[in-house]
Design a protein around this motif. Structure first.
Motif, PDB file in Angstrom:
ATOM      1  N   GLN A 157       0.865  -1.384   0.159  1.00 27.73           N
ATOM      2  CA  GLN A 157      -0.009  -0.135   0.161  1.00 27.73           C
ATOM      3  C   GLN A 157       0.930   1.238  -0.058  1.00 27.73           C
ATOM      4  OE1 GLN A 157      -3.235   0.126  -0.062  1.00 27.73           O
ATOM      5  NE2 GLN A 157      -3.449  -2.031  -0.343  1.00 27.73           N
ATOM      6  N   PRO A 158       0.984   1.720  -1.026  1.00 31.99           N
ATOM      7  CA  PRO A 158       1.728   3.096  -1.132  1.00 31.99           C
ATOM      8  C   PRO A 158       1.409   4.283  -0.280  1.00 31.99           C
ATOM      9  CG  PRO A 158       0.453   2.993  -3.122  1.00 31.99           C
ATOM     10  CD  PRO A 158       0.260   1.756  -2.352  1.00 31.99           C
ATOM     11  N   VAL A 159       1.989   5.164   0.156  1.00 32.43           N
ATOM     12  CA  VAL A 159       1.524   6.432   0.629  1.00 32.43           C
ATOM     13  C   VAL A 159       0.704   6.995  -0.529  1.00 32.43           C
ATOM     14  CG1 VAL A 159       2.080   8.496   2.033  1.00 32.43           C
ATOM     15  CG2 VAL A 159       3.541   6.494   2.342  1.00 32.43           C
ATOM     16  N   ARG A 160      -0.519   7.569   0.037  1.00 31.62           N
ATOM     17  CA  ARG A 160      -1.387   8.189  -1.012  1.00 31.62           C
ATOM     18  C   ARG A 160      -1.844   9.684  -0.669  1.00 31.62           C
ATOM     19  NH1 ARG A 160      -3.101   3.945  -4.485  1.00 31.62           N
ATOM     20  NH2 ARG A 160      -3.129   1.912  -3.219  1.00 31.62           N
ATOM     21  N   GLU A 161      -2.062  10.347  -1.561  1.00 31.16           N
ATOM     22  CA  GLU A 161      -2.585  11.769  -1.594  1.00 31.16           C
ATOM     23  C   GLU A 161      -1.702  12.541  -0.390  1.00 31.16           C
ATOM     24  OE1 GLU A 161      -6.766  11.132  -0.665  1.00 31.16           O
ATOM     25  OE2 GLU A 161      -7.354  10.365  -2.387  1.00 31.16           O
ATOM     26  N   SER A 162      -0.435  12.420  -0.327  1.00 30.64           N
ATOM     27  CA  SER A 162       0.316  13.267   0.368  1.00 30.64           C
ATOM     28  C   SER A 162       0.159  14.611  -0.233  1.00 30.64           C
ATOM     29  CB  SER A 162       1.666  12.852   0.531  1.00 30.64           C
ATOM     30  OG  SER A 162       2.393  12.782  -0.515  1.00 30.64           O
ATOM     31  N   SER A 163       0.130  15.583   0.604  1.00 23.19           N
ATOM     32  CA  SER A 163       0.401  17.185  -0.128  1.00 23.19           C
ATOM     33  C   SER A 163       1.512  17.574  -1.020  1.00 23.19           C
ATOM     34  CB  SER A 163       0.380  18.104   1.019  1.00 23.19           C
ATOM     35  OG  SER A 163       1.424  18.107   1.925  1.00 23.19           O
ATOM     36  N   ASN A 164       1.097  17.675  -2.163  1.00 22.47           N
ATOM     37  CA  ASN A 164       2.014  18.034  -3.198  1.00 22.47           C
ATOM     38  C   ASN A 164       2.544  16.924  -3.872  1.00 22.47           C
ATOM     39  OD1 ASN A 164       2.027  20.832  -2.532  1.00 22.47           O
ATOM     40  ND2 ASN A 164       3.627  20.541  -1.198  1.00 22.47           N
ATOM     41  N   LEU A 165       2.938  15.771  -3.299  1.00 26.36           N
ATOM     42  CA  LEU A 165       3.438  14.802  -4.170  1.00 26.36           C
ATOM     43  C   LEU A 165       2.595  13.719  -4.595  1.00 26.36           C
ATOM     44  CD1 LEU A 165       5.925  13.216  -4.899  1.00 26.36           C
ATOM     45  CD2 LEU A 165       5.931  11.944  -2.792  1.00 26.36           C
ATOM     46  N   GLY A 166       1.528  13.517  -3.947  1.00 29.41           N
ATOM     47  CA  GLY A 166       0.599  12.389  -4.546  1.00 29.41           C
ATOM     48  C   GLY A 166       0.535  10.974  -3.708  1.00 29.41           C
TER      49      GLY A 166
END
Length: 486
Positions: A157-166
């Motif tokens: 499970q990737p890190v999702r919807e982080s600010s600026n990076l996605g």
């Protein structure tokens, strides 16, 4: 790294921006409650002394949950199999480490997955889970070398919807995986001490369905072998590497290998959708690496190159030895940026995230130097354009104090690059370029801080430079424009 705005760069010029988050990933939220001690060891748990329990963070106040205390990792052996259809990843991670204190327990960073077993020096060990922490009970003395093996499996499970990076980390794609882990995404696919302050060497034994290519850092140890419809690739990165630079990018790729004009091995790969970029990527990567070796000093790794994948990430990342470009054909400037990182960010790695300008400011200035080298605009012209076009937001964001919720702000790149040009103007080319080479040589394969760079700059130049660095790195206002060597 180049941020999300790589996508808009195709129309309006590149500005890098990405951001980290200490919040749990989707996979972590599903298992946020603490799991009991594993039955792989006797059920009776030892009492744990707080004085001898390794800390759950490495000590970076910007990301207090990242990394772990009590040990130094020295080598990762990742024997993993991935099936793109089922999106299942599984296998074992073997970590060689050395205790830095007496240890009654230590932690590894791992998000999601089912951990099947843990051993320490070959003996079953008790372990528990909480969020992205895998806690292992042990009994180790200070300075003891030890080996921990973790068997695990599941759906990354990737890190999702982080600010600026996605999204970042291990990202499943239709034909494989796109793996870019800066700043703290290594935990989405292997247990580790996930912070750049703890570097280690890596071996990757990666098994994928026949017809799929598995790409990792370093160099191939022999030809891939296919048995019963599965192909295994063995990659070795013998030089120390931070966890966020590790990759396991898989899929359908066209590959070209050879050597640069200067004799450095080159590995370039492109998804079939970007097949027309393969030769350019190969040629430019070799040529640019050779040139940087004349400017920054000898190339620090065993090979160079890059990967263009058909995943619209909107950014590039300087994965060690193999920068990756997510869903676009990179031009010379972007390739120059990512390959400069092989010196500044990869060989020389930051000790703490607040000093990220030492990576991104240097790589941005390298773009200006490449433009100057190619006769496409001097570094002074690039500086003038950046200075004139900089927004108030850049001047209000001092790049020497990178913000944890906005790590990859344009200031870290552009104002960081301007700081280096201001330094060049202040001390002159005759001292600036030897300084950059010495910086790369003195800290080869190590970790660095801004204070160390300022100290070396003053020693090399014979000048007191506090005012210059204070203005360009630490003040929330626009510095006066420098003009010439004083």
């Amino acid at each position: 790294m180049r941020g999300r705005q790589v996508v808009s760069m195709l129309a309006a010029g590149l500005v890098a921006a990405c951001s980290a988050s200490n919040s749990a990933t989707d996979g972590e939220r599903a298992s946020a409650e603490e799991a009991p001690l594993s039955a792989s060891a006797p059920a009776a748990a030892r009492s744990v002394s707080a004085a001898t329990a390794g800390s759950t963070g490495i000590g970076d106040p910007y990301f207090p949950g990242d990394g772990n205390g009590g040990y130094d990792a020295t080598h990762y052996g990742l024997a993993l199999a991935y099936d793109p259809k089922s999106r299942q990843l599984g296998g074992t991670a073997t970590i060689d480490a050395k205790a830095t204190q007496d240890l009654s327990q230590f932690n590894l960073d791992l998000s999601g997955f089912t951990v099947r077993s843990v051993t320490v020096n070959g003996a079953p060990a008790e372990f528990s889970r909480k969020g992205s922490e895998l806690t292992v009970r042990t009994d180790l003395k200070d300075k003891a070398a030890f080996k921990v093996e973790v068997a695990y499996a599941g759906t990354p499970q990737p890190v999702r919807e982080s600010s600026n990076l996605g999204s970042y980390g291990f990202i499943p794609t239709p034909d494989g995986s796109f793996v870019t882990c800066e700043p703290n995404g290594a935990k989405t696919w292997f247990p580790s001490n996930d912070h750049p302050a703890d570097k280690a060497t890596f071996d990757f034994t990666l098994t994928v369905p026949e017809g799929v290519t598995a790409i990792a850092n370093g160099e191939l140890a022999g030809q891939p072998k296919t048995t019963n419809g599965k192909t295994t690739f063995i990659w070795r990165e013998k030089h120390p590497m931070t966890t966020y630079l590790a990759t396991m990018t898989t899929g359908k790729f066209q590959v070209r290998t050879g050597t640069s004009p200067g004799g450095i091995p080159v590995y370039a790969a492109a998804d079939p959708r970007f097949r027309t970029s393969l030769n350019s990527l190969y040629d430019q990567s070799g040529k640019i690496t050779d040139y940087w070796a004349t400017v920054f000093g000898p190339y620090p790794f065993g090979s160079t190159g890059g990967v263009v994948d058909d995943f619209a990430a909107g950014y590039a990342l300087e994965n060690q030895t193999k920068p990756i470009y997510g869903g676009f054909e990179p031009d010379e400037g972007i390739i120059a940026h990512e390959l400069a990182h092989q010196w500044f960010g990869n060989s020389l790695s930051i000790t703490r995230w607040k000093d990220l300008w030492l990576n991104e400011g240097f790589a941005t200035y390298a773009e200006w130097l490449w433009s100057e080298h190619r006769g496409q605009g001097t570094a002074q012209q690039q500086f003038n354009d950046a200075y004139a076009g900089a927004t108030d937001a850049i001047w209000k964001y001092p790049p020497g104090e990178t913000r944890p919720n906005d790590l990859f702000n344009a200031s870290v790149y552009t104002r960081g690059g301007m700081a280096l040009h201001a330094l060049r103007l202040e001390i002159g080319d005759g001292k600036f370029f030897p300084l950059i080479k010495k910086w790369a040589a003195d800290h080869r394969y190590g970790n660095v801080t801004t204070e160390q760079f300022i100290e070396l700059a003053e020693k090399t130049s014979g000048k007191q430079l506090d005012d210059l660095f204070d203005a360009w790195l630490f003040k929330q206002r626009k510095p006066a424009k420098p003009t010439s060597v004083s």
